[in-house]
Design a protein around this motif. Sequence first.
Motif, short mmCIF file in Angstrom:
data_model
loop_
_atom_site.label_atom_id
_atom_site.label_comp_id
_atom_site.label_asym_id
_atom_site.label_seq_id
_atom_site.Cartn_x
_atom_site.Cartn_y
_atom_site.Cartn_z
N ASP A 196 13.27 19.81 -44.14
CA ASP A 196 13.65 20.77 -45.19
C ASP A 196 13.39 22.19 -44.69
O ASP A 196 12.29 22.73 -44.85
CB ASP A 196 12.84 20.49 -46.45
CG ASP A 196 13.32 21.31 -47.64
OD1 ASP A 196 14.15 22.23 -47.45
OD2 ASP A 196 12.85 21.06 -48.76
N PHE A 197 14.40 22.78 -44.10
CA PHE A 197 14.27 24.14 -43.59
C PHE A 197 14.28 25.16 -44.72
O PHE A 197 13.72 26.25 -44.60
CB PHE A 197 15.38 24.44 -42.57
CG PHE A 197 15.26 23.61 -41.33
CD1 PHE A 197 14.50 24.05 -40.27
CD2 PHE A 197 15.91 22.38 -41.22
CE1 PHE A 197 14.38 23.29 -39.10
CE2 PHE A 197 15.78 21.61 -40.08
CZ PHE A 197 15.02 22.07 -39.02
N ALA A 198 14.91 24.82 -45.84
CA ALA A 198 14.91 25.70 -47.00
C ALA A 198 13.50 25.92 -47.52
O ALA A 198 13.16 27.01 -47.99
CB ALA A 198 15.80 25.13 -48.11
N GLU A 199 12.66 24.91 -47.42
CA GLU A 199 11.28 25.04 -47.87
C GLU A 199 10.55 26.10 -47.05
O GLU A 199 9.78 26.90 -47.59
CB GLU A 199 10.55 23.70 -47.76
CG GLU A 199 9.11 23.76 -48.26
CD GLU A 199 8.38 22.43 -48.10
OE1 GLU A 199 7.18 22.39 -48.43
OE2 GLU A 199 9.01 21.45 -47.63
N ILE A 200 10.79 26.12 -45.75
CA ILE A 200 10.16 27.11 -44.89
C ILE A 200 10.64 28.51 -45.25
O ILE A 200 9.85 29.44 -45.40
CB ILE A 200 10.43 26.80 -43.41
CG1 ILE A 200 9.71 25.51 -43.03
CG2 ILE A 200 10.01 27.96 -42.51
CD1 ILE A 200 9.98 25.03 -41.63
N GLN A 212 1.79 25.67 -45.88
CA GLN A 212 1.52 24.39 -46.53
C GLN A 212 2.86 23.77 -46.92
O GLN A 212 3.56 24.28 -47.79
CB GLN A 212 0.64 24.59 -47.77
CG GLN A 212 -0.73 25.18 -47.45
CD GLN A 212 -1.55 24.28 -46.53
OE1 GLN A 212 -1.67 23.07 -46.78
NE2 GLN A 212 -2.09 24.85 -45.46
N LEU A 213 3.20 22.67 -46.27
CA LEU A 213 4.54 22.11 -46.40
C LEU A 213 4.51 20.64 -46.81
O LEU A 213 3.56 19.91 -46.53
CB LEU A 213 5.29 22.24 -45.07
CG LEU A 213 5.47 23.66 -44.52
CD1 LEU A 213 6.00 23.61 -43.09
CD2 LEU A 213 6.42 24.46 -45.41
N SER A 214 5.60 20.22 -47.43
CA SER A 214 5.81 18.81 -47.73
C SER A 214 6.10 18.06 -46.44
O SER A 214 6.22 18.65 -45.36
CB SER A 214 6.98 18.66 -48.70
OG SER A 214 8.20 19.02 -48.04
N GLU A 215 6.26 16.76 -46.55
CA GLU A 215 6.57 15.96 -45.37
C GLU A 215 7.88 16.40 -44.73
O GLU A 215 7.99 16.50 -43.50
CB GLU A 215 6.64 14.48 -45.75
CG GLU A 215 6.88 13.55 -44.56
CD GLU A 215 6.85 12.09 -44.96
OE1 GLU A 215 7.38 11.26 -44.20
OE2 GLU A 215 6.29 11.75 -46.02
N GLN A 216 8.89 16.69 -45.55
CA GLN A 216 10.17 17.14 -45.02
C GLN A 216 10.05 18.54 -44.41
O GLN A 216 10.69 18.86 -43.41
CB GLN A 216 11.24 17.12 -46.12
CG GLN A 216 11.69 15.73 -46.52
CD GLN A 216 12.32 14.98 -45.36
OE1 GLN A 216 13.23 15.47 -44.70
NE2 GLN A 216 11.83 13.77 -45.10
N GLY A 217 9.24 19.38 -45.02
CA GLY A 217 9.01 20.71 -44.45
C GLY A 217 8.30 20.63 -43.12
O GLY A 217 8.58 21.41 -42.20
N GLN A 218 7.38 19.68 -42.99
CA GLN A 218 6.67 19.50 -41.72
C GLN A 218 7.63 19.04 -40.61
O GLN A 218 7.51 19.46 -39.46
CB GLN A 218 5.54 18.49 -41.91
CG GLN A 218 4.40 19.00 -42.78
CD GLN A 218 3.34 17.94 -43.01
OE1 GLN A 218 2.93 17.25 -42.07
NE2 GLN A 218 2.91 17.77 -44.25
N LEU A 219 8.58 18.18 -40.97
CA LEU A 219 9.59 17.76 -39.98
C LEU A 219 10.40 18.95 -39.49
O LEU A 219 10.67 19.08 -38.29
CB LEU A 219 10.52 16.71 -40.59
CG LEU A 219 9.98 15.31 -40.79
CD1 LEU A 219 10.99 14.45 -41.53
CD2 LEU A 219 9.61 14.68 -39.45
N ALA A 220 10.76 19.83 -40.42
CA ALA A 220 11.51 21.02 -40.03
C ALA A 220 10.66 21.91 -39.13
O ALA A 220 11.14 22.45 -38.12
CB ALA A 220 11.94 21.79 -41.29
N ARG A 221 9.39 22.07 -39.48
CA ARG A 221 8.49 22.90 -38.67
C ARG A 221 8.35 22.34 -37.25
O ARG A 221 8.35 23.11 -36.27
CB ARG A 221 7.12 23.01 -39.33
CG ARG A 221 6.09 23.77 -38.49
CD ARG A 221 4.86 24.13 -39.29
NE ARG A 221 4.22 22.97 -39.87
CZ ARG A 221 3.28 23.04 -40.82
NH1 ARG A 221 2.91 24.22 -41.28
NH2 ARG A 221 2.72 21.94 -41.29
N GLU A 222 8.27 21.04 -37.12
CA GLU A 222 8.16 20.43 -35.80
C GLU A 222 9.37 20.77 -34.93
O GLU A 222 9.25 21.03 -33.73
CB GLU A 222 8.00 18.91 -35.93
CG GLU A 222 6.66 18.48 -36.48
CD GLU A 222 6.60 16.98 -36.74
OE1 GLU A 222 7.55 16.27 -36.33
OE2 GLU A 222 5.62 16.52 -37.36
#
Length: 231
Positions: free
Chosen positions: A41-45, A67-77
């Motif tokens: 979830d790049f929108a979350e970032i 502080q990110l959700s699981e989908q936000g963490q995937l985007a961050r990676e």
Amino acid sequence: MTDSYQAGEQIYYVRNFQDLVATPFNKEMNAICWSRELKGDFAEIVGKVALSGNITEIEQEELLELQLSEQGQLARETLLNDLELLKAHGASPVLNVITHYEQDDTYPFFPTDVYSFHADRSPIPTDTFLCTYYGDPSEILPNSQGLKKVLIPEIRDELKKIYQGPDEEFDSFLSDHFFDLHYQAKPGAHPISLGVGNLWRLAVDHPGSQVPPCLHRAPREKSGKRLLLIC
């Protein structure tokens, strides 16, 4: 995706980062794409970054602190991995949240901002890398479908009125003010969207380049903010 040519052999698709950086430009081919379907979830970032003006650079430390959700963490990676790949290649990537770019109104008949189709120039051999992770993606224009604006008679005449100097130095004036880097799409031209998630390598105008520079432009931000990596 299988490697393939497209758009009059201008674009070459690859399947990994190593091929993206190692494949040489050749003849008409001046844009290479690592085509990807990204997870997360790049929108979350984008929504959690504290904006500081129309262009906000996200430092790696700030990205790690979100502080990110699981989908936000995937985007961050994905973002962190892309940054590290490009740095290891010797590039200096920048990650930005963009609400809009400043528009050039110095010469209303000839804006030289990034919303205009343009080529990048460098005094040393280099390439432009970019990826839109969220928002409206950039576009490229096949070189055969673009006309250098300084060659359009009415535009050239207006530039000469501004210049008012010796004829033999007019071309230097055009170069010094970056007028010679901007292009106008020909009637019936078909700009090509770079898409979301794809990492691109575009040819730059530099000494010794064997191919024409890739013509590209930033999009009007119709969908709101963009998350862009560029170097």
